[in-house]
Design an enzyme around this catalytic site. Structure first.
Site, PDB file in Angstrom:
ATOM      1  N   GLU A  26       7.818  -1.746 -15.644  1.00  0.00           N
ATOM      2  CA  GLU A  26       7.202  -0.970 -14.550  1.00  0.00           C
ATOM      3  C   GLU A  26       6.431   0.210 -15.150  1.00  0.00           C
ATOM      4  O   GLU A  26       6.946   0.920 -16.002  1.00  0.00           O
ATOM      5  CB  GLU A  26       8.308  -0.497 -13.589  1.00  0.00           C
ATOM      6  CG  GLU A  26       7.944   0.617 -12.641  1.00  0.00           C
ATOM      7  CD  GLU A  26       6.782   0.312 -11.682  1.00  0.00           C
ATOM      8  OE1 GLU A  26       6.751  -0.789 -11.119  1.00  0.00           O
ATOM      9  OE2 GLU A  26       5.903   1.187 -11.533  1.00  0.00           O
ATOM     10  N   GLN A  27       5.210   0.417 -14.645  1.00  0.00           N
ATOM     11  CA  GLN A  27       4.380   1.493 -15.212  1.00  0.00           C
ATOM     12  C   GLN A  27       4.919   2.899 -14.908  1.00  0.00           C
ATOM     13  O   GLN A  27       4.757   3.815 -15.708  1.00  0.00           O
ATOM     14  CB  GLN A  27       2.949   1.384 -14.687  1.00  0.00           C
ATOM     15  CG  GLN A  27       2.807   1.622 -13.189  1.00  0.00           C
ATOM     16  CD  GLN A  27       1.361   1.542 -12.695  1.00  0.00           C
ATOM     17  OE1 GLN A  27       0.458   1.300 -13.471  1.00  0.00           O
ATOM     18  NE2 GLN A  27       1.168   1.756 -11.416  1.00  0.00           N
ATOM     19  N   TYR A 206       8.434   3.377  14.782  1.00  0.00           N
ATOM     20  CA  TYR A 206       9.795   2.834  14.801  1.00  0.00           C
ATOM     21  C   TYR A 206      10.698   3.760  13.989  1.00  0.00           C
ATOM     22  O   TYR A 206      10.221   4.567  13.185  1.00  0.00           O
ATOM     23  CB  TYR A 206       9.839   1.392  14.255  1.00  0.00           C
ATOM     24  CG  TYR A 206       9.125   1.175  12.936  1.00  0.00           C
ATOM     25  CD1 TYR A 206       9.742   1.469  11.721  1.00  0.00           C
ATOM     26  CD2 TYR A 206       7.825   0.682  12.907  1.00  0.00           C
ATOM     27  CE1 TYR A 206       9.082   1.259  10.521  1.00  0.00           C
ATOM     28  CE2 TYR A 206       7.158   0.475  11.714  1.00  0.00           C
ATOM     29  CZ  TYR A 206       7.792   0.761  10.523  1.00  0.00           C
ATOM     30  OH  TYR A 206       7.129   0.568   9.331  1.00  0.00           O
ATOM     31  N   ASP A 284       1.518  -8.789  -3.524  1.00  0.00           N
ATOM     32  CA  ASP A 284       0.152  -8.290  -3.349  1.00  0.00           C
ATOM     33  C   ASP A 284      -0.736  -8.607  -4.547  1.00  0.00           C
ATOM     34  O   ASP A 284      -1.963  -8.568  -4.434  1.00  0.00           O
ATOM     35  CB  ASP A 284       0.173  -6.764  -3.136  1.00  0.00           C
ATOM     36  CG  ASP A 284       0.477  -6.389  -1.687  1.00  0.00           C
ATOM     37  OD1 ASP A 284       0.892  -7.284  -0.914  1.00  0.00           O
ATOM     38  OD2 ASP A 284       0.306  -5.208  -1.333  1.00  0.00           O
TER      39      ASP A 284
HETATM   40  C1  LIG Z   1       0.471   0.988   5.902  1.00  0.00           C
HETATM   41  C2  LIG Z   1       1.147  -0.275   5.496  1.00  0.00           C
HETATM   42  C3  LIG Z   1       2.208  -0.759   6.242  1.00  0.00           C
HETATM   43  C4  LIG Z   1       2.859  -1.946   5.854  1.00  0.00           C
HETATM   44  N1  LIG Z   1       3.881  -2.416   6.613  1.00  0.00           N
HETATM   45  C5  LIG Z   1       4.504  -3.565   6.260  1.00  0.00           C
HETATM   46  C6  LIG Z   1       5.585  -4.066   7.048  1.00  0.00           C
HETATM   47  O1  LIG Z   1       5.954  -3.482   8.070  1.00  0.00           O
HETATM   48  N2  LIG Z   1       6.216  -5.212   6.632  1.00  0.00           N
HETATM   49  C7  LIG Z   1       5.830  -5.883   5.492  1.00  0.00           C
HETATM   50  O2  LIG Z   1       6.445  -6.916   5.156  1.00  0.00           O
HETATM   51  N3  LIG Z   1       4.796  -5.420   4.727  1.00  0.00           N
HETATM   52  C8  LIG Z   1       4.131  -4.288   5.087  1.00  0.00           C
HETATM   53  N4  LIG Z   1       3.115  -3.827   4.328  1.00  0.00           N
HETATM   54  C9  LIG Z   1       2.713  -4.576   3.112  1.00  0.00           C
HETATM   55  C10 LIG Z   1       3.609  -4.233   1.929  1.00  0.00           C
HETATM   56  O3  LIG Z   1       3.680  -2.847   1.761  1.00  0.00           O
HETATM   57  C11 LIG Z   1       3.093  -4.868   0.621  1.00  0.00           C
HETATM   58  O4  LIG Z   1       2.724  -6.201   0.873  1.00  0.00           O
HETATM   59  C12 LIG Z   1       4.214  -4.840  -0.436  1.00  0.00           C
HETATM   60  O5  LIG Z   1       4.559  -3.519  -0.755  1.00  0.00           O
HETATM   61  C13 LIG Z   1       3.758  -5.576  -1.711  1.00  0.00           C
HETATM   62  O6  LIG Z   1       4.787  -5.521  -2.672  1.00  0.00           O
HETATM   63  P1  LIG Z   1       4.505  -5.869  -4.188  1.00  0.00           P
HETATM   64  O7  LIG Z   1       5.818  -5.696  -4.880  1.00  0.00           O
HETATM   65  O8  LIG Z   1       3.800  -7.173  -4.283  1.00  0.00           O
HETATM   66  O9  LIG Z   1       3.455  -4.794  -4.703  1.00  0.00           O
HETATM   67  P2  LIG Z   1       3.591  -3.199  -4.829  1.00  0.00           P
HETATM   68  O10 LIG Z   1       4.508  -2.667  -3.790  1.00  0.00           O
HETATM   69  O11 LIG Z   1       2.196  -2.669  -4.893  1.00  0.00           O
HETATM   70  O12 LIG Z   1       4.325  -2.994  -6.236  1.00  0.00           O
HETATM   71  C14 LIG Z   1       3.641  -3.168  -7.454  1.00  0.00           C
HETATM   72  C15 LIG Z   1       4.439  -2.489  -8.558  1.00  0.00           C
HETATM   73  O13 LIG Z   1       3.801  -2.767  -9.812  1.00  0.00           O
HETATM   74  C16 LIG Z   1       3.629  -1.571 -10.547  1.00  0.00           C
HETATM   75  N5  LIG Z   1       2.443  -1.763 -11.402  1.00  0.00           N
HETATM   76  C17 LIG Z   1       1.138  -1.768 -11.004  1.00  0.00           C
HETATM   77  N6  LIG Z   1       0.336  -1.969 -12.077  1.00  0.00           N
HETATM   78  C18 LIG Z   1       1.141  -2.089 -13.154  1.00  0.00           C
HETATM   79  C19 LIG Z   1       0.893  -2.318 -14.549  1.00  0.00           C
HETATM   80  N7  LIG Z   1      -0.354  -2.449 -15.024  1.00  0.00           N
HETATM   81  N8  LIG Z   1       1.945  -2.396 -15.399  1.00  0.00           N
HETATM   82  C20 LIG Z   1       3.227  -2.272 -14.921  1.00  0.00           C
HETATM   83  N9  LIG Z   1       3.524  -2.034 -13.615  1.00  0.00           N
HETATM   84  C21 LIG Z   1       2.485  -1.949 -12.745  1.00  0.00           C
HETATM   85  C22 LIG Z   1       3.460  -0.498  -9.488  1.00  0.00           C
HETATM   86  O14 LIG Z   1       3.770   0.791  -9.987  1.00  0.00           O
HETATM   87  C23 LIG Z   1       4.467  -0.966  -8.426  1.00  0.00           C
HETATM   88  O15 LIG Z   1       5.763  -0.501  -8.674  1.00  0.00           O
HETATM   89  C24 LIG Z   1       2.435  -2.648   4.686  1.00  0.00           C
HETATM   90  C25 LIG Z   1       1.375  -2.140   3.926  1.00  0.00           C
HETATM   91  C26 LIG Z   1       0.725  -0.984   4.337  1.00  0.00           C
HETATM   92  C27 LIG Z   1      -0.438  -0.501   3.518  1.00  0.00           C
END
Ligand SMILES: Cc1cc2nc3c(=O)[nH]c(=O)nc-3n(C[C@H](O)[C@H](O)[C@H](O)COP(=O)(O)OP(=O)(O)OC[C@H]3O[C@@H](n4cnc5c(N)ncnc54)[C@H](O)[C@@H]3O)c2cc1C
Length: 388
Positions: A26-27, A206, A284
Protein backbone atom coordinates in the site's frame (compact mmCIF):
# COMPACT_ATOMS: atom_id res chain seq x y z
CA UNK A 1 -1.94 -7.39 -3.84
CA UNK A 2 -1.19 -3.80 -4.83
CA UNK A 3 -3.47 -1.46 -2.85
CA UNK A 4 -4.88 -1.83 0.65
CA UNK A 5 -8.31 -0.24 0.09
CA UNK A 6 -11.66 -1.96 0.63
CA UNK A 7 -11.23 -4.12 -2.49
CA UNK A 8 -7.57 -5.09 -2.01
CA UNK A 9 -7.91 -5.96 1.68
CA UNK A 10 -11.09 -8.00 1.19
CA UNK A 11 -9.42 -9.97 -1.60
CA UNK A 12 -6.33 -10.47 0.57
CA UNK A 13 -8.45 -11.88 3.42
CA UNK A 14 -10.33 -14.16 1.00
CA UNK A 15 -7.10 -15.42 -0.59
CA UNK A 16 -5.41 -15.99 2.76
CA UNK A 17 -8.41 -17.97 4.02
CA UNK A 18 -8.28 -20.00 0.78
CA UNK A 19 -4.71 -21.02 1.69
CA UNK A 20 -2.63 -18.61 -0.42
CA UNK A 21 0.49 -16.80 0.74
CA UNK A 22 -0.63 -13.17 0.29
CA UNK A 23 1.12 -9.85 0.84
CA UNK A 24 -0.42 -6.37 0.44
CA UNK A 25 1.60 -3.37 -0.76
CA UNK A 26 0.00 0.00 0.00
CA UNK A 27 1.37 3.42 -0.96
CA UNK A 28 0.03 5.25 2.11
CA UNK A 29 1.94 5.31 5.41
CA UNK A 30 -1.14 3.84 7.12
CA UNK A 31 -4.38 2.12 6.12
CA UNK A 32 -6.96 4.89 5.82
CA UNK A 33 -10.11 5.73 3.90
CA UNK A 34 -11.09 9.25 2.93
CA UNK A 35 -14.71 10.30 2.82
CA UNK A 36 -17.64 9.46 5.02
CA UNK A 37 -20.17 6.67 4.75
CA UNK A 38 -20.86 3.82 2.41
CA UNK A 39 -23.88 1.63 1.70
CA UNK A 40 -23.18 -2.10 1.87
CA UNK A 41 -25.95 -3.99 0.10
CA UNK A 42 -26.58 -7.67 0.98
CA UNK A 43 -24.51 -8.97 -1.95
CA UNK A 44 -21.48 -7.31 -0.28
CA UNK A 45 -22.30 -7.98 3.38
CA UNK A 46 -22.84 -11.68 2.59
CA UNK A 47 -19.25 -11.93 1.31
CA UNK A 48 -17.91 -10.07 4.34
CA UNK A 49 -19.94 -12.21 6.77
CA UNK A 50 -18.60 -15.39 5.14
CA UNK A 51 -15.10 -14.07 5.78
CA UNK A 52 -15.99 -13.95 9.48
CA UNK A 53 -16.57 -10.19 9.68
CA UNK A 54 -20.23 -10.16 10.80
CA UNK A 55 -19.42 -9.24 14.39
CA UNK A 56 -17.23 -6.29 13.35
CA UNK A 57 -19.85 -5.03 10.91
CA UNK A 58 -22.56 -5.20 13.58
CA UNK A 59 -20.32 -3.45 16.06
CA UNK A 60 -19.50 -0.51 13.74
CA UNK A 61 -22.36 -0.33 11.25
CA UNK A 62 -26.03 0.52 11.09
CA UNK A 63 -28.91 -1.57 9.75
CA UNK A 64 -31.21 0.98 8.08
CA UNK A 65 -34.90 0.12 8.37
CA UNK A 66 -35.79 1.29 4.90
CA UNK A 67 -35.03 3.45 1.90
CA UNK A 68 -37.08 6.48 0.89
CA UNK A 69 -36.84 8.47 -2.39
CA UNK A 70 -38.29 11.96 -2.31
CA UNK A 71 -38.85 15.04 -4.46
CA UNK A 72 -36.29 17.81 -4.08
CA UNK A 73 -38.52 20.78 -3.24
CA UNK A 74 -41.68 19.49 -1.54
CA UNK A 75 -40.39 16.21 -0.07
CA UNK A 76 -43.18 14.18 -1.69
CA UNK A 77 -42.51 10.41 -1.51
CA UNK A 78 -41.57 8.84 -4.85
CA UNK A 79 -40.90 5.38 -3.51
CA UNK A 80 -40.29 3.66 -0.19
CA UNK A 81 -39.04 0.16 0.52
CA UNK A 82 -38.10 -1.80 3.65
CA UNK A 83 -34.45 -2.91 3.92
CA UNK A 84 -34.03 -4.59 7.30
CA UNK A 85 -34.79 -7.19 8.48
CA UNK A 86 -36.15 -8.04 4.98
CA UNK A 87 -32.71 -8.30 3.29
CA UNK A 88 -31.56 -10.91 5.79
CA UNK A 89 -34.77 -12.90 5.26
CA UNK A 90 -34.50 -12.75 1.46
CA UNK A 91 -30.74 -12.86 0.93
CA UNK A 92 -29.22 -14.16 4.14
CA UNK A 93 -27.39 -10.90 4.92
CA UNK A 94 -28.39 -7.40 6.02
CA UNK A 95 -28.18 -4.11 4.16
CA UNK A 96 -25.78 -1.90 6.16
CA UNK A 97 -24.50 1.65 6.23
CA UNK A 98 -21.08 2.23 7.74
CA UNK A 99 -18.28 4.79 7.90
CA UNK A 100 -15.62 3.88 5.32
CA UNK A 101 -12.80 4.03 7.87
CA UNK A 102 -14.74 1.68 10.19
CA UNK A 103 -15.35 -0.75 7.32
CA UNK A 104 -11.68 -0.75 6.39
CA UNK A 105 -10.60 -1.41 9.98
CA UNK A 106 -13.08 -4.31 10.31
CA UNK A 107 -11.60 -5.90 7.16
CA UNK A 108 -7.99 -5.10 8.14
CA UNK A 109 -8.46 -6.76 11.54
CA UNK A 110 -8.86 -10.09 9.71
CA UNK A 111 -5.50 -9.79 7.92
CA UNK A 112 -2.12 -10.19 9.66
CA UNK A 113 -0.43 -6.82 10.00
CA UNK A 114 3.00 -8.25 9.13
CA UNK A 115 1.68 -9.04 5.64
CA UNK A 116 0.81 -5.38 4.96
CA UNK A 117 3.70 -3.34 3.55
CA UNK A 118 2.90 0.33 3.99
CA UNK A 119 4.72 3.16 2.24
CA UNK A 120 5.19 1.08 -0.94
CA UNK A 121 4.00 2.98 -4.01
CA UNK A 122 4.11 0.79 -7.08
CA UNK A 123 5.86 2.52 -9.97
CA UNK A 124 6.21 -0.38 -12.41
CA UNK A 125 5.16 -3.97 -13.06
CA UNK A 126 5.89 -6.58 -15.71
CA UNK A 127 4.74 -10.07 -16.54
CA UNK A 128 7.66 -12.54 -16.55
CA UNK A 129 5.99 -15.62 -18.01
CA UNK A 130 5.77 -17.88 -14.97
CA UNK A 131 5.18 -14.95 -12.61
CA UNK A 132 5.13 -11.18 -12.28
CA UNK A 133 7.54 -8.57 -11.03
CA UNK A 134 6.69 -5.24 -9.38
CA UNK A 135 8.82 -2.38 -8.17
CA UNK A 136 8.16 0.49 -5.80
CA UNK A 137 9.23 4.10 -5.32
CA UNK A 138 11.30 3.12 -2.25
CA UNK A 139 13.53 0.87 -4.38
CA UNK A 140 11.97 -2.45 -3.28
CA UNK A 141 11.38 -5.07 -6.03
CA UNK A 142 9.23 -8.15 -5.58
CA UNK A 143 8.31 -11.21 -7.62
CA UNK A 144 5.05 -13.11 -7.21
CA UNK A 145 3.22 -16.03 -8.81
CA UNK A 146 0.23 -13.70 -9.26
CA UNK A 147 0.10 -9.90 -9.10
CA UNK A 148 -3.24 -8.17 -8.45
CA UNK A 149 -3.77 -4.45 -9.04
CA UNK A 150 -6.33 -3.23 -6.50
CA UNK A 151 -4.92 0.28 -6.67
CA UNK A 152 -8.02 2.29 -7.50
CA UNK A 153 -9.17 4.42 -10.42
CA UNK A 154 -5.67 5.84 -11.04
CA UNK A 155 -4.22 2.30 -11.05
CA UNK A 156 -0.51 2.08 -11.84
CA UNK A 157 -0.85 -1.68 -12.43
CA UNK A 158 -3.52 -1.03 -15.04
CA UNK A 159 -1.26 1.55 -16.71
CA UNK A 160 1.61 -0.98 -16.75
CA UNK A 161 -0.65 -3.64 -18.32
CA UNK A 162 -2.67 -1.60 -20.81
CA UNK A 163 -1.03 1.84 -21.05
CA UNK A 164 -1.65 5.19 -19.43
CA UNK A 165 -5.02 6.83 -20.01
CA UNK A 166 -6.47 9.60 -17.83
CA UNK A 167 -9.97 9.01 -16.42
CA UNK A 168 -12.82 11.21 -17.64
CA UNK A 169 -14.43 13.83 -15.43
CA UNK A 170 -18.04 12.71 -15.00
CA UNK A 171 -19.56 16.20 -14.98
CA UNK A 172 -20.56 15.83 -11.33
CA UNK A 173 -19.20 16.90 -7.98
CA UNK A 174 -20.33 15.79 -4.53
CA UNK A 175 -20.52 17.80 -1.34
CA UNK A 176 -19.96 15.37 1.50
CA UNK A 177 -20.28 15.84 5.23
CA UNK A 178 -20.95 14.20 8.58
CA UNK A 179 -23.44 15.63 11.06
CA UNK A 180 -23.49 14.67 14.76
CA UNK A 181 -26.93 13.07 15.30
CA UNK A 182 -27.73 15.27 18.31
CA UNK A 183 -27.66 18.38 16.09
CA UNK A 184 -30.58 17.17 13.98
CA UNK A 185 -32.81 15.52 16.59
CA UNK A 186 -35.57 18.00 15.73
CA UNK A 187 -35.87 16.46 12.24
CA UNK A 188 -37.07 13.19 13.81
CA UNK A 189 -35.33 11.06 11.16
CA UNK A 190 -35.91 7.33 11.29
CA UNK A 191 -32.85 5.06 11.10
CA UNK A 192 -32.98 4.76 7.32
CA UNK A 193 -31.66 5.94 3.95
CA UNK A 194 -33.22 8.87 2.15
CA UNK A 195 -32.43 10.23 -1.27
CA UNK A 196 -33.85 13.39 -2.77
CA UNK A 197 -33.89 13.84 -6.54
CA UNK A 198 -34.11 17.17 -8.32
CA UNK A 199 -33.08 19.09 -11.42
CA UNK A 200 -29.35 18.62 -12.03
CA UNK A 201 -28.64 16.99 -8.67
CA UNK A 202 -29.55 14.59 -5.91
CA UNK A 203 -28.93 14.40 -2.19
CA UNK A 204 -28.48 11.22 -0.13
CA UNK A 205 -28.29 10.78 3.65
CA UNK A 206 -28.00 7.87 6.07
CA UNK A 207 -26.64 7.12 9.54
CA UNK A 208 -23.18 5.71 10.25
CA UNK A 209 -21.02 5.13 13.38
CA UNK A 210 -23.77 3.17 15.16
CA UNK A 211 -26.22 5.99 14.55
CA UNK A 212 -24.05 8.70 16.13
CA UNK A 213 -23.51 10.56 12.83
CA UNK A 214 -25.56 11.27 9.73
CA UNK A 215 -23.58 11.01 6.50
CA UNK A 216 -24.69 13.11 3.53
CA UNK A 217 -23.62 13.31 -0.10
CA UNK A 218 -25.10 16.01 -2.31
CA UNK A 219 -24.44 15.67 -6.04
CA UNK A 220 -24.57 18.59 -8.47
CA UNK A 221 -23.62 18.79 -12.12
CA UNK A 222 -20.62 20.81 -13.27
CA UNK A 223 -19.30 21.29 -16.80
CA UNK A 224 -15.65 21.18 -15.95
CA UNK A 225 -13.25 20.38 -13.18
CA UNK A 226 -9.62 21.23 -13.52
CA UNK A 227 -8.19 20.15 -10.19
CA UNK A 228 -6.30 16.90 -10.03
CA UNK A 229 -7.22 16.31 -6.38
CA UNK A 230 -10.22 14.18 -5.64
CA UNK A 231 -10.96 15.65 -2.28
CA UNK A 232 -10.89 19.21 -1.20
CA UNK A 233 -12.41 21.24 1.61
CA UNK A 234 -15.63 23.03 0.72
CA UNK A 235 -17.55 25.46 2.85
CA UNK A 236 -21.00 24.75 4.26
CA UNK A 237 -22.05 28.07 2.68
CA UNK A 238 -21.01 26.83 -0.77
CA UNK A 239 -22.86 23.54 -0.28
CA UNK A 240 -25.98 25.42 0.84
CA UNK A 241 -25.74 27.60 -2.27
CA UNK A 242 -25.56 24.46 -4.45
CA UNK A 243 -28.83 23.26 -2.87
CA UNK A 244 -30.66 26.62 -2.81
CA UNK A 245 -34.41 26.11 -3.14
CA UNK A 246 -34.29 22.47 -1.96
CA UNK A 247 -36.46 21.14 0.86
CA UNK A 248 -35.85 22.47 4.36
CA UNK A 249 -34.72 19.03 5.61
CA UNK A 250 -31.90 18.93 3.06
CA UNK A 251 -30.76 22.43 3.95
CA UNK A 252 -31.00 21.81 7.70
CA UNK A 253 -28.73 18.78 7.36
CA UNK A 254 -26.11 20.67 5.33
CA UNK A 255 -26.18 23.62 7.73
CA UNK A 256 -25.56 21.29 10.70
CA UNK A 257 -22.34 19.84 9.23
CA UNK A 258 -19.10 20.74 10.98
CA UNK A 259 -16.96 20.42 7.88
CA UNK A 260 -17.79 19.73 4.30
CA UNK A 261 -15.71 18.21 1.51
CA UNK A 262 -16.08 18.42 -2.22
CA UNK A 263 -15.32 15.38 -4.34
CA UNK A 264 -15.07 15.33 -8.13
CA UNK A 265 -16.32 12.19 -9.81
CA UNK A 266 -14.22 10.45 -12.47
CA UNK A 267 -15.06 7.52 -14.67
CA UNK A 268 -13.65 5.16 -17.29
CA UNK A 269 -15.31 3.19 -20.05
CA UNK A 270 -15.61 -0.55 -19.37
CA UNK A 271 -12.38 -2.40 -20.23
CA UNK A 272 -12.52 -5.34 -22.66
CA UNK A 273 -10.03 -7.29 -20.50
CA UNK A 274 -8.36 -7.07 -17.09
CA UNK A 275 -5.70 -9.78 -17.09
CA UNK A 276 -2.42 -10.41 -18.87
CA UNK A 277 -0.46 -13.54 -17.99
CA UNK A 278 -0.12 -13.71 -14.21
CA UNK A 279 -1.34 -10.16 -13.54
CA UNK A 280 -4.93 -9.03 -13.05
CA UNK A 281 -6.98 -6.16 -11.66
CA UNK A 282 -9.91 -5.73 -9.31
CA UNK A 283 -12.24 -3.02 -8.03
CA UNK A 284 -11.94 0.57 -9.26
CA UNK A 285 -8.63 -0.30 -10.95
CA UNK A 286 -10.59 -2.08 -13.69
CA UNK A 287 -14.25 -1.03 -13.34
CA UNK A 288 -14.78 2.33 -11.64
CA UNK A 289 -18.45 3.25 -11.70
CA UNK A 290 -20.63 6.17 -10.75
CA UNK A 291 -21.86 5.58 -7.20
CA UNK A 292 -25.50 5.85 -8.35
CA UNK A 293 -26.26 2.18 -7.73
CA UNK A 294 -24.21 2.19 -4.47
CA UNK A 295 -22.26 -0.79 -5.79
CA UNK A 296 -18.64 0.27 -6.53
CA UNK A 297 -17.12 -1.10 -3.35
CA UNK A 298 -19.59 -3.99 -3.37
CA UNK A 299 -18.26 -5.06 -6.78
CA UNK A 300 -14.67 -4.80 -5.51
CA UNK A 301 -15.64 -7.01 -2.54
CA UNK A 302 -17.29 -9.54 -4.85
CA UNK A 303 -14.19 -9.50 -7.09
CA UNK A 304 -12.06 -10.64 -4.13
CA UNK A 305 -14.35 -13.58 -3.35
CA UNK A 306 -14.48 -14.57 -7.04
CA UNK A 307 -10.71 -14.30 -7.47
CA UNK A 308 -10.03 -16.51 -4.44
CA UNK A 309 -12.59 -19.08 -5.64
CA UNK A 310 -11.11 -19.18 -9.18
CA UNK A 311 -7.53 -19.53 -7.95
CA UNK A 312 -8.62 -22.34 -5.63
CA UNK A 313 -10.65 -24.16 -8.30
CA UNK A 314 -8.26 -23.89 -11.25
CA UNK A 315 -4.69 -25.13 -10.94
CA UNK A 316 -3.29 -23.21 -13.93
CA UNK A 317 -2.90 -19.70 -12.52
CA UNK A 318 -3.17 -17.78 -15.81
CA UNK A 319 -6.29 -19.79 -16.72
CA UNK A 320 -7.73 -19.02 -13.27
CA UNK A 321 -7.25 -15.28 -13.87
CA UNK A 322 -8.90 -15.53 -17.29
CA UNK A 323 -11.83 -17.38 -15.74
CA UNK A 324 -12.16 -14.77 -12.99
CA UNK A 325 -12.31 -12.02 -15.61
CA UNK A 326 -14.86 -13.94 -17.68
CA UNK A 327 -17.11 -14.41 -14.64
CA UNK A 328 -16.92 -10.83 -13.48
CA UNK A 329 -16.92 -8.70 -16.65
CA UNK A 330 -20.61 -8.98 -17.67
CA UNK A 331 -21.88 -8.26 -14.17
CA UNK A 332 -19.71 -5.20 -13.48
CA UNK A 333 -20.26 -3.84 -17.00
CA UNK A 334 -24.03 -4.04 -16.42
CA UNK A 335 -23.64 -2.11 -13.17
CA UNK A 336 -21.38 0.49 -14.79
CA UNK A 337 -24.08 1.08 -17.41
CA UNK A 338 -26.94 1.18 -14.88
CA UNK A 339 -25.01 3.63 -12.70
CA UNK A 340 -24.48 5.92 -15.70
CA UNK A 341 -28.16 5.76 -16.62
CA UNK A 342 -29.10 6.70 -13.05
CA UNK A 343 -27.16 9.95 -13.35
CA UNK A 344 -29.59 11.02 -16.07
CA UNK A 345 -32.66 9.56 -14.32
CA UNK A 346 -31.90 11.12 -10.93
CA UNK A 347 -31.13 14.56 -12.35
CA UNK A 348 -34.09 15.14 -14.71
CA UNK A 349 -35.39 18.69 -14.95
CA UNK A 350 -39.02 18.97 -13.84
CA UNK A 351 -41.24 18.17 -16.83
CA UNK A 352 -42.72 15.22 -18.75
CA UNK A 353 -39.65 12.93 -18.47
CA UNK A 354 -39.46 13.51 -14.71
CA UNK A 355 -43.20 12.87 -14.36
CA UNK A 356 -42.88 9.61 -16.31
CA UNK A 357 -39.97 8.53 -14.07
CA UNK A 358 -41.93 9.36 -10.91
CA UNK A 359 -44.94 7.41 -12.17
CA UNK A 360 -42.74 4.41 -12.97
CA UNK A 361 -41.08 4.50 -9.53
CA UNK A 362 -44.48 4.75 -7.82
CA UNK A 363 -45.58 1.61 -9.67
CA UNK A 364 -42.52 -0.64 -9.55
CA UNK A 365 -39.88 1.00 -7.36
CA UNK A 366 -36.25 0.48 -8.29
CA UNK A 367 -34.62 0.24 -4.89
CA UNK A 368 -36.72 -2.40 -3.19
CA UNK A 369 -34.84 -5.59 -2.26
CA UNK A 370 -37.35 -7.55 -4.38
CA UNK A 371 -36.66 -5.50 -7.51
CA UNK A 372 -32.92 -6.09 -7.10
CA UNK A 373 -33.03 -9.87 -6.69
CA UNK A 374 -30.63 -10.46 -9.63
CA UNK A 375 -28.11 -8.19 -7.91
CA UNK A 376 -28.49 -9.30 -4.32
CA UNK A 377 -28.75 -13.07 -4.55
CA UNK A 378 -25.64 -13.54 -6.71
CA UNK A 379 -22.84 -15.63 -5.20
CA UNK A 380 -19.41 -14.54 -6.52
CA UNK A 381 -17.70 -17.57 -4.97
CA UNK A 382 -19.85 -20.06 -6.90
CA UNK A 383 -17.19 -21.25 -9.32
CA UNK A 384 -17.49 -24.63 -10.99
CA UNK A 385 -14.20 -26.53 -10.90
CA UNK A 386 -12.65 -26.04 -14.35
CA UNK A 387 -9.68 -27.74 -15.91
CA UNK A 388 -7.35 -25.45 -17.83
C1 LIG B 1 -19.03 9.76 -3.18
C2 LIG B 1 -18.95 8.29 -3.36
C3 LIG B 1 -19.86 7.46 -2.72
C4 LIG B 1 -19.77 6.06 -2.88
N1 LIG B 1 -20.69 5.28 -2.27
C5 LIG B 1 -20.63 3.93 -2.43
C6 LIG B 1 -21.59 3.09 -1.78
O1 LIG B 1 -22.49 3.57 -1.08
N2 LIG B 1 -21.47 1.73 -1.93
C7 LIG B 1 -20.47 1.17 -2.70
O2 LIG B 1 -20.41 -0.07 -2.80
N3 LIG B 1 -19.55 1.96 -3.33
C8 LIG B 1 -19.61 3.32 -3.21
N4 LIG B 1 -18.70 4.09 -3.83
C9 LIG B 1 -17.65 3.46 -4.66
C10 LIG B 1 -16.49 2.98 -3.80
O3 LIG B 1 -16.04 4.00 -2.97
C11 LIG B 1 -15.31 2.48 -4.67
O4 LIG B 1 -15.81 1.68 -5.71
C12 LIG B 1 -14.35 1.64 -3.79
O5 LIG B 1 -13.79 2.43 -2.78
C13 LIG B 1 -13.23 1.04 -4.66
O6 LIG B 1 -12.36 0.30 -3.84
P1 LIG B 1 -10.94 -0.15 -4.37
O7 LIG B 1 -10.32 -0.90 -3.23
O8 LIG B 1 -11.07 -0.81 -5.69
O9 LIG B 1 -10.13 1.19 -4.65
P2 LIG B 1 -9.68 2.36 -3.64
O10 LIG B 1 -10.65 2.49 -2.52
O11 LIG B 1 -9.40 3.55 -4.49
O12 LIG B 1 -8.32 1.80 -3.01
C14 LIG B 1 -7.12 1.79 -3.74
C15 LIG B 1 -5.96 1.64 -2.77
O13 LIG B 1 -4.75 1.51 -3.53
C16 LIG B 1 -3.77 2.40 -3.03
N5 LIG B 1 -2.89 2.74 -4.17
C17 LIG B 1 -3.18 3.56 -5.22
N6 LIG B 1 -2.12 3.62 -6.06
C18 LIG B 1 -1.15 2.84 -5.53
C19 LIG B 1 0.18 2.50 -5.95
N7 LIG B 1 0.71 2.99 -7.07
N8 LIG B 1 0.91 1.66 -5.18
C20 LIG B 1 0.38 1.13 -4.03
N9 LIG B 1 -0.86 1.43 -3.57
C21 LIG B 1 -1.62 2.28 -4.32
C22 LIG B 1 -4.56 3.58 -2.50
O14 LIG B 1 -3.82 4.32 -1.54
C23 LIG B 1 -5.77 2.87 -1.87
O15 LIG B 1 -5.52 2.45 -0.56
C24 LIG B 1 -18.75 5.49 -3.70
C25 LIG B 1 -17.83 6.34 -4.33
C26 LIG B 1 -17.94 7.71 -4.18
C27 LIG B 1 -16.95 8.58 -4.91
Amino acid sequence: MIGGGIGGLTAAVALLQAGFDVHVYEQAPELTEVGGGINMAPNATRVLCRLGLAEGLDREGVRPLGTHQRRWQDGRTLQRAPLNPLCKELYGAPHMTIHRADLLSVIAAAFPVERVHLGHRLVGAADRGGGAEAWFDNGVRITADVLVGADGIHSAVRAALFGEEPPDFAGCVAYRGLVPAERIVALGLELGNQSWVGPGGHFVHYFVTRGRQLNFVGWTEHDEWNREDWTDRATVTRALAAFAGWHEQVRTIIAAAGTCFIWALFDRDPLPRWSAGRTTLLGDACHPMYPFMGQGAAMAIEDGAALAACLRAIADLSAALRHYEKLRLPRVTRLQEMSRANKTRFHLRDGPAQQARDAEWAKTGDRSPDALRWLYEYDPAAVEPVTA
